[in-house]
Design a protein around this motif. Structure first.
Motif, PDB file in Angstrom:
ATOM      1  N   CYS A  45       0.804  -1.220   0.000  1.00 61.44           N
ATOM      2  CA  CYS A  45       0.000   0.000   0.000  1.00 61.44           C
ATOM      3  C   CYS A  45       0.837   1.271   0.000  1.00 61.44           C
ATOM      4  O   CYS A  45       0.309   2.372  -0.172  1.00 61.44           O
ATOM      5  CB  CYS A  45      -0.911   0.012   1.218  1.00 61.44           C
ATOM      6  N   ASN A  49      -1.653   3.432  -1.714  1.00 57.91           N
ATOM      7  CA  ASN A  49      -2.714   3.159  -0.731  1.00 57.91           C
ATOM      8  C   ASN A  49      -3.653   2.029  -1.136  1.00 57.91           C
ATOM      9  O   ASN A  49      -4.784   1.958  -0.651  1.00 57.91           O
ATOM     10  CB  ASN A  49      -3.538   4.424  -0.445  1.00 57.91           C
ATOM     11  N   ARG A  50      -3.206   1.138  -1.993  1.00 63.53           N
ATOM     12  CA  ARG A  50      -4.021  -0.012  -2.361  1.00 63.53           C
ATOM     13  C   ARG A  50      -3.567  -1.227  -1.563  1.00 63.53           C
ATOM     14  O   ARG A  50      -2.418  -1.652  -1.662  1.00 63.53           O
ATOM     15  CB  ARG A  50      -3.932  -0.291  -3.860  1.00 63.53           C
ATOM     16  N   CYS A  51      -4.494  -1.785  -0.796  1.00 67.10           N
ATOM     17  CA  CYS A  51      -4.161  -2.922   0.064  1.00 67.10           C
ATOM     18  C   CYS A  51      -4.084  -4.206  -0.745  1.00 67.10           C
ATOM     19  O   CYS A  51      -4.818  -4.403  -1.716  1.00 67.10           O
ATOM     20  CB  CYS A  51      -5.217  -3.061   1.165  1.00 67.10           C
ATOM     21  N   VAL A  58     -11.225  -2.123   2.811  1.00 59.54           N
ATOM     22  CA  VAL A  58     -10.875  -0.799   2.284  1.00 59.54           C
ATOM     23  C   VAL A  58     -12.111  -0.033   1.813  1.00 59.54           C
ATOM     24  O   VAL A  58     -12.296   1.131   2.183  1.00 59.54           O
ATOM     25  CB  VAL A  58      -9.815  -0.909   1.171  1.00 59.54           C
ATOM     26  N   PHE A  95      -3.400   0.753   5.500  1.00 60.20           N
ATOM     27  CA  PHE A  95      -3.370   0.921   4.045  1.00 60.20           C
ATOM     28  C   PHE A  95      -3.268   2.398   3.661  1.00 60.20           C
ATOM     29  O   PHE A  95      -2.868   2.725   2.549  1.00 60.20           O
ATOM     30  CB  PHE A  95      -4.614   0.281   3.393  1.00 60.20           C
ATOM     31  N   ARG A  96      -3.620   3.291   4.600  1.00 57.11           N
ATOM     32  CA  ARG A  96      -3.430   4.721   4.370  1.00 57.11           C
ATOM     33  C   ARG A  96      -2.111   5.219   4.966  1.00 57.11           C
ATOM     34  O   ARG A  96      -1.880   6.418   5.058  1.00 57.11           O
ATOM     35  CB  ARG A  96      -4.606   5.512   4.940  1.00 57.11           C
TER      36      ARG A  96
END
Length: 265
Positions: A45, A49-51, A58, A95-96
């Motif tokens: 991420c 920020n993509r898990c 998400v 994830f952020r």
């Protein structure tokens, strides 16, 4: 948001609290979110920020939590912390990365159990709220209430306070927790972690979190070189690969191997 309302006094507390709000109150249990697992530390991420997980967590976080005005987290004390579901929730929120996600929100905690006996947990919840950019309504627990009537009054007052804070857009002054925490993160992202946490860097730059002189030629040159490498597709793909976890522990391999924790790579 609640881990398990069947535990302790939590169900009754949530029902009483919900009755105070005029609009629809959405009560979400962790079993509804269907989180497939905890954070595995792959930092997939870090770039955008993509898990890595394909589960609903998400979308739930982005579309439900980050769109709400008032958030109430409810749980029961387990040992000296909250439940494993809450631990998983806080971990997956990564994830952020190191950016606040709850700006302008009112956040409160409803806890069943001996919360007042746990000063470390008290500090954790306060620091978490501040670093997320939210305003802490408060933490209401049932361990200091002398009777059911006293608890009901406290719950009613808590709900009224949440609404009043939201209507007035009230935000308490920041404390050392968030000010020092963000300065430490700012310095780390600017120096050692900028290349890894590209999404953090873009956020910090856009929101002017880099509010100190950036004049170190060594840092500037190092980041410049890594920025060029980052634009090479093959290098970038290899960097954000499953090998990342092995690289994280590489400096500690000999020590861990000597303790029998891992096989030396």
């Amino acid at each position: 948001v609640v881990d398990d309302p069947s535990q302790g006094n939590l169900k009754a507390m949530i029902q009483r609290l919900s009755q105070n709000f005029s609009g629809d109150v959405q009560i979400i249990e962790f079993s509804q979110i269907q989180i497939q697992g905890g954070c595995i530390g792959c930092i997939h991420c870090a770039e955008d920020n993509r898990c890595w997980y394909p589960d609903p967590f998400v979308p739930f976080y982005l579309q439900e939590l980050m769109e709400a005005d008032i958030l109430l987290y409810a749980g029961s004390i387990k040992d000296r912390y909250l439940s494993w579901q809450w631990k998983q929730f806080f971990d997956r929120r990564f994830f952020r990365n190191h950016t606040p996600t709850l700006y302008g929100k009112q956040l409160g905690f409803i806890i069943s159990g001996p919360y007042l006996q746990l000063p470390i947990l008290q500090d954790i919840l306060a620091a978490y709220t501040e670093l997320e950019g939210a305003n802490l309504i408060g933490v209401l627990s049932d361990d200091a209430m002398s009777s059911a009537d006293a608890l009901n009054i406290a719950l009613d007052t808590f709900a009224q306070t949440a609404v009043r804070y939201s209507e007035q857009n009230y935000h308490k002054p920041s404390t050392f927790r968030s000010i020092a925490g963000m300065k430490l993160l700012r310095d780390e992202i600017w120096t050692r972690l900028k290349f890894v946490f590209q999404a953090d860097h873009r956020f910090y730059k856009k929101n002017k979190i880099y509010d100190f002189p950036q004049s170190s030629w060594k840092v500037v040159l190092t980041n410049f070189i890594f920025d060029i490498l980052h634009k090479i597709p093959g290098f970038n793909k290899d960097f954000y690969s499953p090998k990342m976890k092995a690289r994280m522990i590489q400096p500690l391999q000999k020590f861990l191997a000597s303790k029998g924790k891992i096989k030396e790579i």
